[in-house]
Motif scaffolding. Structure first.
Motif, PDB file in Angstrom:
ATOM      1  N   VAL A 172     -27.499 -96.299  59.163  1.00 13.55           N
ATOM      2  CA  VAL A 172     -27.495 -95.387  58.019  1.00 13.55           C
ATOM      3  C   VAL A 172     -26.189 -95.621  57.271  1.00 13.55           C
ATOM      4  O   VAL A 172     -25.137 -95.831  57.889  1.00 13.55           O
ATOM      5  N   VAL A 173     -26.234 -95.623  55.948  1.00  9.29           N
ATOM      6  CA  VAL A 173     -25.027 -95.823  55.144  1.00  9.29           C
ATOM      7  C   VAL A 173     -24.896 -94.658  54.166  1.00  9.29           C
ATOM      8  O   VAL A 173     -25.859 -94.319  53.462  1.00  9.29           O
ATOM      9  N   MET A 174     -23.727 -94.048  54.130  1.00 12.28           N
ATOM     10  CA  MET A 174     -23.461 -92.936  53.223  1.00 12.28           C
ATOM     11  C   MET A 174     -22.219 -93.228  52.399  1.00 12.28           C
ATOM     12  O   MET A 174     -21.168 -93.550  52.946  1.00 12.28           O
ATOM     13  N   GLY A 175     -22.341 -93.105  51.082  1.00 10.75           N
ATOM     14  CA  GLY A 175     -21.202 -93.336  50.209  1.00 10.75           C
ATOM     15  C   GLY A 175     -21.044 -92.213  49.207  1.00 10.75           C
ATOM     16  O   GLY A 175     -22.019 -91.533  48.851  1.00 10.75           O
ATOM     17  N   TYR A 176     -19.808 -92.015  48.750  1.00 13.53           N
ATOM     18  CA  TYR A 176     -19.548 -91.003  47.734  1.00 13.53           C
ATOM     19  C   TYR A 176     -18.910 -91.638  46.509  1.00 13.53           C
ATOM     20  O   TYR A 176     -17.966 -92.415  46.619  1.00 13.53           O
ATOM     21  N   SER A 177     -19.444 -91.324  45.324  1.00 15.95           N
ATOM     22  CA  SER A 177     -18.918 -91.796  44.047  1.00 15.95           C
ATOM     23  C   SER A 177     -18.897 -93.329  44.019  1.00 15.95           C
ATOM     24  O   SER A 177     -19.954 -93.947  44.118  1.00 15.95           O
ATOM     25  N   MET A 178     -17.735 -93.961  43.914  1.00 13.42           N
ATOM     26  CA  MET A 178     -17.693 -95.420  43.974  1.00 13.42           C
ATOM     27  C   MET A 178     -18.332 -95.921  45.263  1.00 13.42           C
ATOM     28  O   MET A 178     -19.011 -96.960  45.280  1.00 13.42           O
TER      29      MET A 178
ATOM     30  N   LEU B  36     -25.280-102.481  48.599  1.00  9.09           N
ATOM     31  CA  LEU B  36     -25.515-102.956  49.955  1.00  9.09           C
ATOM     32  C   LEU B  36     -26.991-102.828  50.321  1.00  9.09           C
ATOM     33  O   LEU B  36     -27.592-103.760  50.863  1.00  9.09           O
ATOM     34  N   ALA B  37     -27.589-101.687  50.016  1.00  9.53           N
ATOM     35  CA  ALA B  37     -29.001-101.468  50.343  1.00  9.53           C
ATOM     36  C   ALA B  37     -29.908-102.405  49.563  1.00  9.53           C
ATOM     37  O   ALA B  37     -30.939-102.863  50.085  1.00  9.53           O
ATOM     38  N   GLN B  38     -29.523-102.706  48.325  1.00  6.27           N
ATOM     39  CA  GLN B  38     -30.362-103.580  47.499  1.00  6.27           C
ATOM     40  C   GLN B  38     -30.227-105.042  47.893  1.00  6.27           C
ATOM     41  O   GLN B  38     -31.209-105.782  47.936  1.00  6.27           O
ATOM     42  N   ARG B  39     -29.018-105.453  48.252  1.00  2.52           N
ATOM     43  CA  ARG B  39     -28.764-106.862  48.567  1.00  2.52           C
ATOM     44  C   ARG B  39     -29.045-107.206  50.028  1.00  2.52           C
ATOM     45  O   ARG B  39     -29.352-108.351  50.349  1.00  2.52           O
ATOM     46  N   HIS B  40     -28.914-106.217  50.915  1.00  6.90           N
ATOM     47  CA  HIS B  40     -29.111-106.447  52.351  1.00  6.90           C
ATOM     48  C   HIS B  40     -30.035-105.371  52.928  1.00  6.90           C
ATOM     49  O   HIS B  40     -29.609-104.546  53.755  1.00  6.90           O
ATOM     50  N   PRO B  41     -31.295-105.356  52.517  1.00  6.60           N
ATOM     51  CA  PRO B  41     -32.205-104.289  52.957  1.00  6.60           C
ATOM     52  C   PRO B  41     -32.419-104.236  54.464  1.00  6.60           C
ATOM     53  O   PRO B  41     -32.728-103.172  55.006  1.00  6.60           O
ATOM     54  N   ASP B  42     -32.213-105.363  55.127  1.00  3.55           N
ATOM     55  CA  ASP B  42     -32.395-105.387  56.583  1.00  3.55           C
ATOM     56  C   ASP B  42     -31.264-104.694  57.327  1.00  3.55           C
ATOM     57  O   ASP B  42     -31.391-104.402  58.524  1.00  3.55           O
ATOM     58  N   ARG B  43     -30.164-104.383  56.647  1.00  2.00           N
ATOM     59  CA  ARG B  43     -29.000-103.786  57.317  1.00  2.00           C
ATOM     60  C   ARG B  43     -28.927-102.266  57.129  1.00  2.00           C
ATOM     61  O   ARG B  43     -28.146-101.609  57.816  1.00  2.00           O
ATOM     62  N   VAL B  44     -29.682-101.732  56.171  1.00  2.11           N
ATOM     63  CA  VAL B  44     -29.558-100.309  55.823  1.00  2.11           C
ATOM     64  C   VAL B  44     -30.836 -99.567  56.212  1.00  2.11           C
ATOM     65  O   VAL B  44     -31.889 -99.750  55.607  1.00  2.11           O
ATOM     66  N   LYS B  45     -30.725 -98.740  57.241  1.00  2.00           N
ATOM     67  CA  LYS B  45     -31.879 -97.987  57.742  1.00  2.00           C
ATOM     68  C   LYS B  45     -32.260 -96.862  56.789  1.00  2.00           C
ATOM     69  O   LYS B  45     -33.430 -96.567  56.557  1.00  2.00           O
ATOM     70  N   ALA B  46     -31.268 -96.205  56.256  1.00  2.00           N
ATOM     71  CA  ALA B  46     -31.434 -95.143  55.254  1.00  2.00           C
ATOM     72  C   ALA B  46     -30.105 -95.035  54.521  1.00  2.00           C
ATOM     73  O   ALA B  46     -29.061 -95.401  55.056  1.00  2.00           O
TER      74      ALA B  46
ATOM     75  N   ILE C 249     -34.767-100.998  46.005  1.00  2.00           N
ATOM     76  CA  ILE C 249     -34.166-100.374  47.185  1.00  2.00           C
ATOM     77  C   ILE C 249     -35.299 -99.764  48.003  1.00  2.00           C
ATOM     78  O   ILE C 249     -35.986 -98.843  47.550  1.00  2.00           O
ATOM     79  N   ALA C 250     -35.500-100.281  49.202  1.00  2.00           N
ATOM     80  CA  ALA C 250     -36.716 -99.957  49.962  1.00  2.00           C
ATOM     81  C   ALA C 250     -36.535 -98.846  50.987  1.00  2.00           C
ATOM     82  O   ALA C 250     -37.517 -98.258  51.440  1.00  2.00           O
ATOM     83  N   CYS C 251     -35.312 -98.546  51.374  1.00  2.00           N
ATOM     84  CA  CYS C 251     -35.094 -97.569  52.443  1.00  2.00           C
ATOM     85  C   CYS C 251     -35.168 -96.145  51.904  1.00  2.00           C
ATOM     86  O   CYS C 251     -35.035 -95.919  50.691  1.00  2.00           O
ATOM     87  N   PRO C 252     -35.347 -95.154  52.773  1.00  2.00           N
ATOM     88  CA  PRO C 252     -35.223 -93.764  52.336  1.00  2.00           C
ATOM     89  C   PRO C 252     -33.827 -93.528  51.758  1.00  2.00           C
ATOM     90  O   PRO C 252     -32.830 -94.002  52.302  1.00  2.00           O
ATOM     91  N   LEU C 253     -33.768 -92.798  50.646  1.00  2.00           N
ATOM     92  CA  LEU C 253     -32.511 -92.605  49.928  1.00  2.00           C
ATOM     93  C   LEU C 253     -32.377 -91.152  49.506  1.00  2.00           C
ATOM     94  O   LEU C 253     -33.283 -90.591  48.880  1.00  2.00           O
ATOM     95  N   LEU C 254     -31.261 -90.540  49.840  1.00  2.00           N
ATOM     96  CA  LEU C 254     -30.926 -89.198  49.372  1.00  2.00           C
ATOM     97  C   LEU C 254     -29.842 -89.320  48.314  1.00  2.00           C
ATOM     98  O   LEU C 254     -28.807 -89.954  48.543  1.00  2.00           O
ATOM     99  N   ILE C 255     -30.066 -88.709  47.155  1.00  2.00           N
ATOM    100  CA  ILE C 255     -29.107 -88.740  46.045  1.00  2.00           C
ATOM    101  C   ILE C 255     -28.629 -87.309  45.823  1.00  2.00           C
ATOM    102  O   ILE C 255     -29.400 -86.448  45.383  1.00  2.00           O
ATOM    103  N   ALA C 256     -27.368 -87.036  46.142  1.00  2.00           N
ATOM    104  CA  ALA C 256     -26.827 -85.677  46.115  1.00  2.00           C
ATOM    105  C   ALA C 256     -25.711 -85.574  45.077  1.00  2.00           C
ATOM    106  O   ALA C 256     -24.723 -86.311  45.148  1.00  2.00           O
TER     107      ALA C 256
END
Length: 251
Positions: free
Chosen positions: A94-100, A108-118, A191-198
């Motif tokens: 799972v990868v979580m980022g804020y702002s930048m 990362l999720a778009q370029r390496h979809p196999d590495r990002v579970k959500a 972007i294929a993984c589940p994505l939360l946009i907060a």
């Protein structure tokens, strides 16, 4: 903080807790501890049975300081995050980022979809694809002789924040000039993984989350009530929403 080399750039990180990993990527002018430890994210995630990994982006915190704007393209910082997963032997996270950091997460999720579970993007909505969140004038504020010389309110906010965190302001100025990279709508749609946009409802930097959620197939939007860009980071609604999102998606 530990460190490793990402294509010759020293990147600092911490790794704590046990369980399914969450890789956390901080925002501009922040650091792993400022973004994730102090607002209570590490505590919340480890108590939920998660392993928390967070890096200092290049130019920030204890990582290498670079002064060429080209060294801060979002694709390069996404590769730093991917390289950290490699360094730790983590195939998928799972990868979580804020702002930048949310922009880096999306790349990362778009370029390496196999590495990002959500993925979780905080503090960045439609401005991922339609304009960029932070104006380049922030670089001028960082380079000004004194804080008093900065008249732009947003520039003053980031200049004061950089002074508070004792950041290398010249490196941050190069970063803001090099990292304001857009993703196309077509790329975002892959972007294929589940994505939360907060995003906070008073956030004037991020852009609303709903239009971006409409582009990404498995995305959902979360509004953080009555929060501007900075205070939304540690908000309890954001934390509860993330834990619920992870549980519902079985990640």
């Amino acid at each position: 903080m530990q460190s490793f080399s990402s294509d010759g750039v020293d990147i600092a990180y911490f790794d704590t807790g046990a369980g399914e990993p969450v890789l956390c990527i901080h925002g501009f002018a922040s650091s792993a501890h400022v973004n994730w430890t102090y607002p209570g994210w590490v505590d919340a995630l480890t108590k939920a049975g998660r392993r928390v990994i967070a890096l200092d982006n290049r130019g920030h915190g204890a990582s290498a300081k670079l002064y060429d704007p080209a060294a801060y393209h979002t694709t390069l910082m996404a590769e730093d995050a991917r390289a950290l997963l490699d360094h730790l032997g983590i195939g998928q996270s799972v990868v979580m980022g804020y702002s930048m950091g949310a922009r880096i997460t999306a790349f990362l999720a778009q370029r390496h979809p196999d590495r990002v579970k959500a993925a979780i993007m905080g503090g960045l909505g439609i401005k991922l694809v339609d304009g960029v969140g932070l104006p380049e004038t922030i670089a001028e504020a960082l380079e000004a002789e004194t804080l008093d010389a900065v008249t732009d309110p947003q520039g003053r906010m980031f200049r004061a924040f950089a002074m508070q965190t004792r950041s290398d302001r010249r490196a941050l100025a190069a970063c803001i000039r090099g990292s304001r990279n857009l993703m196309t709508r077509e790329e975002a749609a892959t972007i294929a993984c589940p994505l939360l946009i907060a995003v906070g409802t008073k956030d004037s930097i991020a852009g609303p989350p709903e239009p971006l959620a409409a582009i990404v197939p498995k995305a959902e939007a979360l509004s953080i009530p009555e929060r501007d860009h900075m205070p939304a980071v540690g908000d309890k609604v954001f934390k509860a929403g993330v834990l619920d999102f992870l549980a519902r998606n079985g990640v």
